[in-house]
Design an enzyme around this catalytic site. Structure first.
Site, short mmCIF file in Angstrom:
data_model
loop_
_atom_site.label_atom_id
_atom_site.label_comp_id
_atom_site.label_asym_id
_atom_site.label_seq_id
_atom_site.Cartn_x
_atom_site.Cartn_y
_atom_site.Cartn_z
N SER A 9 0.82 -1.22 0.00
CA SER A 9 0.00 0.00 0.00
C SER A 9 0.85 1.27 0.00
CB SER A 9 -0.95 0.01 1.19
OG SER A 9 -1.93 -0.98 1.02
N ASP B 89 -9.12 -4.58 2.57
CA ASP B 89 -7.79 -5.21 2.49
C ASP B 89 -7.53 -6.12 3.69
OD1 ASP B 89 -4.90 -5.40 1.68
OD2 ASP B 89 -4.62 -4.18 3.47
N HIS C 274 -6.83 -10.05 3.77
CA HIS C 274 -5.63 -10.68 4.35
C HIS C 274 -6.03 -11.84 5.27
CE1 HIS C 274 -2.18 -8.26 3.12
NE2 HIS C 274 -2.86 -7.14 3.36
N HIS D 253 -4.53 -2.11 -4.82
CA HIS D 253 -4.18 -3.48 -5.21
C HIS D 253 -5.32 -4.40 -4.81
CE1 HIS D 253 -3.56 -4.07 -0.97
NE2 HIS D 253 -2.79 -3.00 -0.96
N HIS E 35 -1.17 -9.76 -0.89
CA HIS E 35 -1.76 -9.07 -2.04
C HIS E 35 -1.56 -9.91 -3.29
CE1 HIS E 35 -0.83 -5.06 0.23
NE2 HIS E 35 -1.75 -5.80 0.82
ZN LIG Z 1 -2.75 -5.21 2.51
#
Ligand SMILES: [Zn+2]
Length: 318
Positions: free
Chosen positions: A40, A212, A216, A255, A281
């Site tokens: 990031s 995000d 994860h 991403h 990612h």
């Molecule tokens: Zn991340």
């Protein structure tokens, strides 16, 4: 926020999202200067500053040369500016729009960079990076000296509709949904309310940060919760832009995370089965959606470094 995160939320939400109100869409290539798969820091820096840099770097080239962000360019051109994040304001993505540091983990240095700027509104977590510091500085006092109103709760944020606002409403990171409640959409509305006082216009970066984190964790249920929170926020922004008729809205990601895919599901039952292929990612391009004047510039394939120059051109910034 890849296409699977978006589609999971769409299926769970009765086959509909506010995101669908956007009139143009495209794809952004997210690789960094030194890695097929960006973090990031480099991803945010590409979007904010228009340069590919090394993973973990914030607001500078791979050779450590500081690059002005689109937020800083807007500020220099006397537009109002803001950041709203569902994480600490010192975290990598918001930091990329205002800070210049070798490493995204330099949270206290990043907090100091907020003081060096003239940003009008910032709302998120990370208060401890301003108050509980190795150098013993109290940056809240320094923000007050710079005429910021300080808000430590979402109600205090909502009470302020002019001037400069530092909304540091969590000491550390913001909690996840549903504990966070309507923090992100409500902070966004509050920020728009302040920023649109400037007749010259404004630049506002809003991050649905925890799509995000849920990815994860390979937790599809939480991906949907965070996505729907972000989509509610998108709805508020599109309502504003529809009424204003002179605001460009760009929605994208730095991403994809989790290498998420959805092999099977049932739209009528609002169900889907998700598979994650990584805890990290992935390198796939991410979708871009745009609405408003100039939206057609954000269709087709584009580099993640192209957003800054396109916005500068559309806003006639120097
Ligand atoms: Zn991340």
């Amino acid at each position: 926020m890849g296409l699977s995160q978006i589609y999971a939320a769409m299926v769970a939400n009765n086959n509909k999202l506010n995101l669908e109100r956007c009139t143009y869409s495209g794809f952004s290539k997210t690789y960094s200067s030194n890695n097929f798969t960006t973090d990031s820091g480099a991803g945010g820096t590409a979007l904010a500053c228009g340069v590919k840099t090394k993973n973990n770097m914030i607001g500078m080239t791979p050779d450590s040369i500081t690059v002005e962000s689109i937020l800083e360019v807007a500020e220099r051109n006397n537009l109002s500016t803001g950041i709203v994040a569902a994480c600490a304001v010192t975290h990598a993505t918001p930091a990329s729009f205002i800070a210049h540091q070798h490493n995204r983990n330099m949270y206290e240095e990043i907090a100091l960079d907020f003081l060096k700027s003239d940003i009008d509104v910032f709302i998120g977590g990370g208060r401890k990076n301003f108050t509980d510091r190795a150098d013993n500085l109290n940056l809240i006092d320094k923000l007050k000296e710079k005429n910021y109103a300080i808000a430590q709760t979402i109600d205090e944020v909502k009470a302020i509709n002019s001037g400069k606002l530092a909304g540091l409403i969590y000491n550390n990171q913001n909690p996840a949904m549903p504990e966070r409640g309507n923090m992100l959409p409500e902070s966004t509305v509050a920020a728009l309310d302040i920023l649109d006082n400037n007749k010259k216009g404004f630049f506002l970066m809003i991050e649905g940060s925890q799509i995000d984190w849920a990815s994860h964790d390979n937790n599809a249920e939480n991906v949907v919760k965070e996505m729907l929170d972000f989509d509610e926020t998108i709805g508020k922004v599109l309502d504003f832009a529809e009424q204003d008729k002179n605001t460009l809205v760009i929605i994208t990601a730095d991403h994809e995370t989790g290498g998420m895919t959805i092999p099977t599901g049932d739209i009528a039952k609002k169900e889907f089965n998700a598979i994650f292929t990584t805890k990290g990612h992935s390198g796939v391009p991410v979708p871009v959606f745009a609405f408003g004047p100039g939206a057609q510039n954000f269709s087709g394939f584009m580099e993640n470094t192209s957003f800054k120059s396109k916005i500068e051109k559309l806003l006639k910034l120097k």
